[in-house]
Every structure is written in C-alpha cells, then in structure tokens.
Write a protein that holds these residues in place. Structure first.
Motif: not given
Length: 351
Positions: A218-232
C-alpha cells in the motif's frame, strides 16, 4: 486498474459502520500499530505516547486493559509470540521490548542504531526458542534469539525500513525509495529476492499472504499492489486504485494515503485496506472486486488487524500526518475501534 468491476458497484455500496464499538480510549497519542494474539482475543495497541497496551476483548466486543508496556519513545510496531504468552514492541527508542502478558514483566531484547519501524516473531527452522525480526531506519533487519544479547543474523537493506511483515516462510521488507526485499525464513542470512514496488510513490504498508506465497503493498498515492513471490506466476500480479474520491466539477480527484492492508485469516484471498480518508474496505484479490465498503469514520484510519478467526476487525482512528502539521489539533479523534466481521463481509463471492 480499478478494483471494482462496473456491475459490482451496486452490490459493493457503502454500508453503515455505526455498530462498530470503541475500546477504552487509553492512548494519549495516535495508535501506530495493532496486533491480535494467535491464542486468544487479546489485542495489542502500540502508540506514539510510548506505550503498548493489551486489551482482553470479550465475545460482545467490549474490552478491558490487562497489561501495558512502557518504552523510551513512540512505539511504531507490535506483534505476538505464537503461543500468545508475549507481546513484542519496537519504536523510536531503538530497542525491541517483550511484555510477558500474564506477569506484566518487561524485558529489552536487541537494539538498532536508529528507530525500529517493524517487529515480528518469525519461524526459523532449527531455532530452539522464539526468534524476533526487527527492521530499522538504520537500514538493517536483525534476527534475535530472545535468550541471547547478540543477533543471530543481520541483513543490510537498500534503504531505511518503512514496513515489514512475516507469514509462513516469507519475510517481506519494504524500504524507502520503493525497494522490496524478500527473505525465505529457512535461510534468513540472505535476501531471496530484491525488487521494486510497482507503485510509483512511497510505501506505507506491506502484508504477506497468509500462506507466504505473495504480498500486498500500500502506498501514499491511493493505490495498492498484489505480487507473487514466484516471479513466473505473473497471473497473481496487479495494481489497483482505492481510497480516492470521485472527480469534482473541476475534474479534481482527491487521493488519500492507504495506511494499511491486511489479509483475512480464514478467507485467505480476502483482504482489507484502510486509509487517510477514514474508510476501510474488504476486497477479493481473485475476483478483482470489492466485497464491502464502509463510509468514512470521520478521521484517518492509521492501522488495522483481523483477529485469529477473522470475526473481529480492529482499526485505530487518529492523525496520520498525511496532511502535515497544520491539520493536526488537540480535538482530532484518537480511538480504537472494533468491527464485527460477518460472512457476508468477508466470504468471496462465487463466480
């Protein structure tokens, strides 16, 4: 991307949060972090007043204070031992503190050269006792055996630690300048991977998936991100807008900091966000849809947490400094709140 599909907007409309209950208003300054015990409905609340308070929360949502830890400066992070016997705190006095809840005994374990921003109990294979990870503005993360004065290991980060979380085998560390370090706790002496946040502005919070296979930012810009540990596994990765108001007549959109993101412990693909706009929301990361949204509580929400079975959602209301010192005043609300989480709130919708 927006995290609400066009047809989901009607069913995701805001619902009143008027039934949320307030715990005793003991903190004398903004609450910076909350954490639930894995063993009981004990809630730890760390505050800028230099204290961490522990509440015993009853089934009806009422609570009473049962223990308190006093540090030498603002407390910025807290966590619990897996058996619920000890609560952990770290903050501006550069020390990790342990509170033995049953006895009230307080001990210091480990220190840094700058304030500590994140503390977590972590599972490290081969350790004979509880292990603590602490992340600091001195750009290091250190691992401590609570019975020893010297760290078991130390990692040098790319920048100051701004946020940190651990679940299962994953420790995720977010620093200044948008760096993200991943650590496999089976090998805590090295970074598994270092990457850059997909969000363009300062990180406010990171939270690991309950199974440790990914994380949310989560960031100050009113956005969130979801990411996987496995880069593939790129199918997991996405970003979305949240905690923003609709454009006004001049097409100006107000954007608010997202101060926290947390995953539900039972419906593990459900997560919450809470922000400087005073709202919190529940989301389904698989369906890319909002499950439930709540109207503003009237002031910024600084931190949040689900209890061990996901039936209670705690959040703190207080000044988060996202609008600078000029907006702060002695009348600004400072509360610790509980929301009773229903199945309708958190269970992902069937497709």
């Amino acid at each position: 991307m927006s995290f609400t599909r066009p047809r989901a907007l009607a069913t995701s409309a805001a619902s009143p949060a008027s039934k949320d209950l307030a715990l005793p208003a003991d903190a004398e300054d903004t609450i910076s972090a909350v954490s639930w015990s894995p063993a009981a409905n004990h809630l730890a609340a760390a505050s800028w007043d230099g204290k961490m308070r522990v509440y015993d929360v009853a089934a009806d949502g009422t609570g009473r204070g049962v223990a308190m830890l006093t540090a030498g400066g603002p407390v910025l992070s807290c966590d619990w031992a897996k058996d619920g016997s000890m609560a952990l705190a770290g903050g501006a006095d550069k020390k990790c503190h342990l509170l033995h809840v049953a006895t009230g005994q307080q001990t210091a374990v480990g220190s840094h050269d700058a304030p500590i921003r994140g503390v977590r109990f972590v599972d490290v294979p081969g350790s004979n006792g509880p292990v603590i990870a602490s992340g600091s503005w001195d750009k290091t993360v250190k691992f401590w055996d609570v019975r020893q004065p010297n760290p078991l290991a130390s990692l040098t980060c790319a920048e100051r630690v701004y946020a940190m979380d651990a679940k299962s085998r994953l420790l995720v560390i977010a620093t200044a300048e948008r760096h993200v370090h991943l650590v496999d706790l089976q090998n805590p002496t090295a970074f598994m991977r270092t990457t850059q946040s997909p969000l363009k502005h300062q990180t406010r919070a990171v939270t690991a998936f309950p199974d440790g296979t990914g994380w949310a930012t989560a960031s100050i810009e009113g956005r969130c991100a979801i990411n996987a540990v496995d880069e593939k596994d790129t199918s997991v990765n996405f970003t979305f807008r949240c905690h923003r108001e609709q454009p006004d007549a001049q097409r100006v959109t107000k954007v608010f900091a997202v101060n926290d993101v947390q995953f539900h412990p039972i419906y593990t693909t459900t997560f919450s966000t809470a922000g400087a706009d005073g709202t919190y929301h529940f989301w389904d990361r698989i369906a890319h849809a909002r499950l439930k949204g709540y109207p503003s509580v009237g002031a910024s929400i600084t931190t949040s947490a689900f209890n061990r079975d996901g039936t209670l959602y705690a959040y703190a209301v207080g000044y988060d400094w996202s609008q600078g010192h000029a907006t702060n005043n002695p009348q600004y609300p400072n509360k610790l709140m509980l929301h009773s989480v229903s199945e309708e709130d958190a269970k992902p919708k069937k497709k």
